[in-house]
Write a protein that holds these residues in place. Structure first.
Motif, PDB file in Angstrom:
ATOM      1  N   GLU A  52       0.816  -1.216   0.000  1.00 11.78           N
ATOM      2  CA  GLU A  52       0.000   0.000   0.000  1.00 11.78           C
ATOM      3  C   GLU A  52       0.850   1.266   0.000  1.00 11.78           C
ATOM      4  N   LYS A  53       2.059   1.195   0.512  1.00  9.83           N
ATOM      5  CA  LYS A  53       2.958   2.350   0.484  1.00  9.83           C
ATOM      6  C   LYS A  53       3.704   2.469  -0.841  1.00  9.83           C
ATOM      7  N   GLY A  54       3.560   1.468  -1.701  1.00  9.76           N
ATOM      8  CA  GLY A  54       4.239   1.507  -2.992  1.00  9.76           C
ATOM      9  C   GLY A  54       5.687   1.085  -2.933  1.00  9.76           C
ATOM     10  N   GLU A  55       6.082   0.441  -1.860  1.00 17.06           N
ATOM     11  CA  GLU A  55       7.465   0.003  -1.715  1.00 17.06           C
ATOM     12  C   GLU A  55       7.750  -1.270  -2.499  1.00 17.06           C
ATOM     13  N   THR A  56       6.699  -2.036  -2.792  1.00 19.78           N
ATOM     14  CA  THR A  56       6.843  -3.267  -3.553  1.00 19.78           C
ATOM     15  C   THR A  56       5.589  -3.507  -4.373  1.00 19.78           C
ATOM     16  N   LEU A  57       5.767  -4.141  -5.501  1.00 19.60           N
ATOM     17  CA  LEU A  57       4.647  -4.478  -6.368  1.00 19.60           C
ATOM     18  C   LEU A  57       4.157  -5.865  -5.982  1.00 19.60           C
ATOM     19  N   PRO A  58       2.861  -6.024  -5.737  1.00 14.44           N
ATOM     20  CA  PRO A  58       2.381  -7.348  -5.326  1.00 14.44           C
ATOM     21  C   PRO A  58       2.481  -8.349  -6.467  1.00 14.44           C
ATOM     22  N   ASP A  59       2.779  -9.596  -6.117  1.00 16.07           N
ATOM     23  CA  ASP A  59       2.732 -10.637  -7.134  1.00 16.07           C
ATOM     24  C   ASP A  59       1.266 -10.914  -7.447  1.00 16.07           C
ATOM     25  N   VAL A  60       1.016 -11.746  -8.417  1.00 15.65           N
ATOM     26  CA  VAL A  60      -0.342 -11.993  -8.889  1.00 15.65           C
ATOM     27  C   VAL A  60      -1.241 -12.498  -7.772  1.00 15.65           C
ATOM     28  N   GLY A  61      -0.768 -13.449  -7.003  1.00 11.87           N
ATOM     29  CA  GLY A  61      -1.591 -14.007  -5.929  1.00 11.87           C
ATOM     30  C   GLY A  61      -1.955 -12.976  -4.881  1.00 11.87           C
ATOM     31  N   ARG A  62      -1.002 -12.165  -4.493  1.00 10.72           N
ATOM     32  CA  ARG A  62      -1.278 -11.134  -3.491  1.00 10.72           C
ATOM     33  C   ARG A  62      -2.226 -10.071  -4.040  1.00 10.72           C
TER      34      ARG A  62
END
Length: 122
Positions: A52-62
């Motif tokens: 939510e902070k944009g620190e990482t891009l979620p993988d497809v499952g997340r």
């Protein structure tokens, strides 16, 4: 034949920020707390917070889990993020400072298309 990195660091940062903004906005519109979302999505608090902070891009499952928790779809989140990136590229000088766009507005749209392919949209 060497393969090219499809996302440069600036494009990846813009994509992370756009996806995070969509998730955060949808959570707020549904009047949900972060805890409600990460609990419903069955994610660790720290993982959800980084997304939510944009620190990482979620993988497809997340991304699918978060979308489900927000009563939407991963496709809806990606499409909204892509529209945001397209608008930033189109109105870049008004919507974001030049250092954010780094003179390469096309990479934002490309980043969204690549992520879309990763989750099966294209």
């Amino acid at each position: 034949m060497a393969t090219e990195d499809p996302l440069n660091a600036a494009a990846r940062d813009r994509l992370n920020a756009a996806v995070a903004r969509v998730i955060r906005d949808r959570r707020r519109k549904r009047e949900m707390t972060r805890e409600q979302v990460y609990t419903k999505a069955e994610l660790a608090r720290a993982t959800y917070d980084r997304i939510e902070k944009g620190e990482t891009l979620p993988d497809v499952g997340r991304l699918e889990s978060i979308a489900w928790a927000l009563d939407t779809t991963a496709v809806g989140i990606i499409n909204e993020a892509k529209r945001s990136l397209d608008e930033t590229a189109l109105f870049g000088s008004l919507a974001a400072p030049p250092e954010v766009l780094d003179g390469n507005e096309e990479s934002s749209g490309r980043a969204a298309r690549i992520y879309g392919r990763m989750i099966g949209l294209e």
